[in-house]
Design an enzyme around this catalytic site. Structure first.
Site, PDB file in Angstrom:
ATOM      1  CG  ASP A  17      -8.149  42.230 -65.565  1.00  0.00           C
ATOM      2  OD1 ASP A  17      -7.125  42.690 -65.022  1.00  0.00           O
ATOM      3  OD2 ASP A  17      -9.251  42.159 -64.987  1.00  0.00           O
ATOM      4  N   GLY A  18      -7.439  41.972 -70.149  1.00  0.00           N
ATOM      5  CA  GLY A  18      -7.153  41.308 -71.411  1.00  0.00           C
ATOM      6  C   GLY A  18      -5.802  41.714 -71.971  1.00  0.00           C
ATOM      7  CG  ASN A  50      -6.869  34.415 -66.249  1.00  0.00           C
ATOM      8  OD1 ASN A  50      -6.136  34.616 -65.286  1.00  0.00           O
ATOM      9  ND2 ASN A  50      -7.814  35.259 -66.603  1.00  0.00           N
ATOM     10  CG  ASP A  81     -22.798  22.268 -72.100  1.00  0.00           C
ATOM     11  OD1 ASP A  81     -23.211  21.195 -72.575  1.00  0.00           O
ATOM     12  OD2 ASP A  81     -23.545  23.203 -71.764  1.00  0.00           O
ATOM     13  CB  THR A 137     -10.420  35.409 -59.413  1.00  0.00           C
ATOM     14  OG1 THR A 137      -9.242  35.767 -60.147  1.00  0.00           O
ATOM     15  CG2 THR A 137     -10.033  35.085 -57.982  1.00  0.00           C
ATOM     16  CB  ALA A 138     -10.915  34.290 -64.806  1.00  0.00           C
ATOM     17  CE1 TYR A 139     -16.971  29.729 -68.378  1.00  0.00           C
ATOM     18  CE2 TYR A 139     -15.397  29.562 -70.179  1.00  0.00           C
ATOM     19  CZ  TYR A 139     -16.656  29.338 -69.669  1.00  0.00           C
ATOM     20  OH  TYR A 139     -17.609  28.733 -70.448  1.00  0.00           O
ATOM     21  CG  ASN A 177      -6.081  36.169 -76.876  1.00  0.00           C
ATOM     22  OD1 ASN A 177      -5.386  35.552 -77.670  1.00  0.00           O
ATOM     23  ND2 ASN A 177      -6.166  37.480 -76.862  1.00  0.00           N
TER      24      ASN A 177
END
Length: 305
Positions: free
Chosen positions: A78-79, A152, A182, A193-195, A251
Site C-alpha cells: 500500500d505504501g 489517504n 493531540d 480505512t487507514a489512520y 510518508n
C-alpha cells in the site's frame, strides 16, 4: 509502439527482480517500457533546521511517464501504491497494483497472478475505478511553502513531549471551530480505512463525494469525526504550539509554525485504478479488515472450579 510504465519498491528484492523480468518481457512483446522506483514519489522529510522540503506536485512525475502511457504496473504494498499515485496522477495514467507487501488494501491482485493480470490489462479487459485525492498546501501569507497530493490523509499533530494542541479549523464558509486534541486528520474516502479508522472515524465508501475531519485523542466528548462535502475547502491554523508536524499519507511532510496555515481541497487529479473484476468494496472490507464476518460461536455456559 504502445507505452507502459513499471514502478517498484526498491527496498523489496522480489519487487526489483520482478520489475526487471517484466521489463524484458514487455520490451520483447513490442512495448515501450519506462521503469522507476517508488522512491520518486516519497515526499521529502524536513528537520527543525530546514523545516520545509518542497517538491511541486507535478515535479514527481518520472521521466518517460506521460499521458500517452497506457497504464503503469506498481509492484509493492500500500505504501508503494500511495507513492506511485503521486507520481502518475497528474498525467492520468491508470495503475495496475500488484501486491508484494503485506495487507495490500489498495492493490488489485497478487504476485502469483501477475501473468494473467498483465495479459488481461494488455487486452483492455478491465474497468477503471477513480479515487479522489486532496491537494495539501502550507501557506505563509499568500506564499506556498509546501504542497503535495494526498490519496489517504493529511495528519497534523504535536511533537513528542509537548502539550495538547489547539486547532482553529474552518470548513468552507462556516464559522471556525476550536478543537483541543493531540492532532487532527483530514481524510478522503480511500483514507477512511487507514489512520482515520484507527482514530475513531467512520468507513466511507470510495464513491461518496465527501471528506472527513477526525480529531486524534480529543479533550472533549463533543469532538467527534465530521463528514462533509468534498466541495468544501479546509483551513487549519495552529494556535498554541510553537511547532507542529504534518504528515501526508504516512510518508513525509514538514513542520508547521504559528504563522502558517494548512489549506486542503479536493484535487483536480484523481487516481485511476485498474480493476480486473468489478470493484466490490465490501468484499475487500471483509477480506482485509474482517468487517461483517459472522461471530464465532461461544459456549453458552462456563464450568467454574
Amino acid at each position: 509502439m504502445p507505452k507502459v510504465g513499471i514502478i517498484y519498491n526498491d527496498i523489496k528484492p522480489v519487487a526489483g527482480r520482478v520489475a526487471i523480468e517484466l521489463k524484458d518481457k514487455l520490451t520483447t512483446a513490442g512495448w515501450d517500457v519506462s521503469i522507476t522506483s517508488s522512491i520518486g514519489g516519497i515526499l521529502g522529510y524536513s528537520n527543525p533546521e530546514s523545516p520545509v522540503c518542497h517538491t511541486p506536485i507535478d515535479g514527481l512525475t518520472p521521466p518517460g511517464f506521460d499521458s500517452e502511457m497506457k497504464f503503469a504496473i506498481v509492484l509493492g504494498g500500500d505504501g508503494t501504491v500511495l507513492a506511485a499515485s503521486r507520481q502518475v496522477a497528474p498525467c492520468g495514467i491508470p495503475i495496475l497494483a500488484i501486491n508484494t507487501g503485506h495487507m495490500g488494501f489498495l492493490t488489485e491482485t497478487y504476485l502469483n497472478q501477475l501473468p494473467q493480470a498483465i495479459d488481461q490489462a494488455i487486452a483492455g479487459e478491465y474497468e477503471i475505478e477513480e479515487r479522489a485525492m486532496l491537494t495539501v498546501k502550507v501557506l505563509r501569507g499568500e506564499s506556498v511553502l509546501w504542497e503535495a497530493l494526498c490519496l489517504n490523509e493529511m495528519v497534523l499533530h504535536r511533537e513528542p513531549l509537548t502539550s495538547m494542541c489547539h486547532f482553529e479549523i474552518a470548513v468552507g464558509r462556516h464559522a471556525p471551530v476550536d478543537i483541543a486534541a493531540d492532532g487532527v486528520i483530514v481524510s478522503t474516502p480511500t483514507g477512511s480505512t487507514a489512520y482515520s479508522l484507527s482514530a475513531g472515524g467512520p468507513v466511507v465508501t470510495p464513491g461518496v463525494p465527501a471528506l472527513q475531519l477526525v480529531p486524534i485523542c480529543p479533550h472533549s466528548l463533543a469532538s467527534r469525526a465530521l463528514v462533509f462535502p468534498d466541495t468544501e475547502p479546509v483551513n487549519i491554523y495552529p494556535v498554541n504550539i510553537p511547532r507542529l508536524v504534518m504528515v501526508v499519507d504516512g510518508n513525509g511532510g514538514c513542520y508547521i509554525f504559528p504563522e502558517d496555515r494548512v489549506y486542503l481541497e479536493r484535487s483536480p487529479y484523481s487516481v485511476k485504478f485498474i480493476r480486473l473484476q468489478p470493484p466490490e468494496f465490501f468484499r475487500i472490507l471483509r477480506e482485509k479488515l474482517g468487517w461483517g464476518l459472522p461471530h464465532i460461536a461461544k459456549p453458552t455456559s462456563v464450568e467454574l472450579p
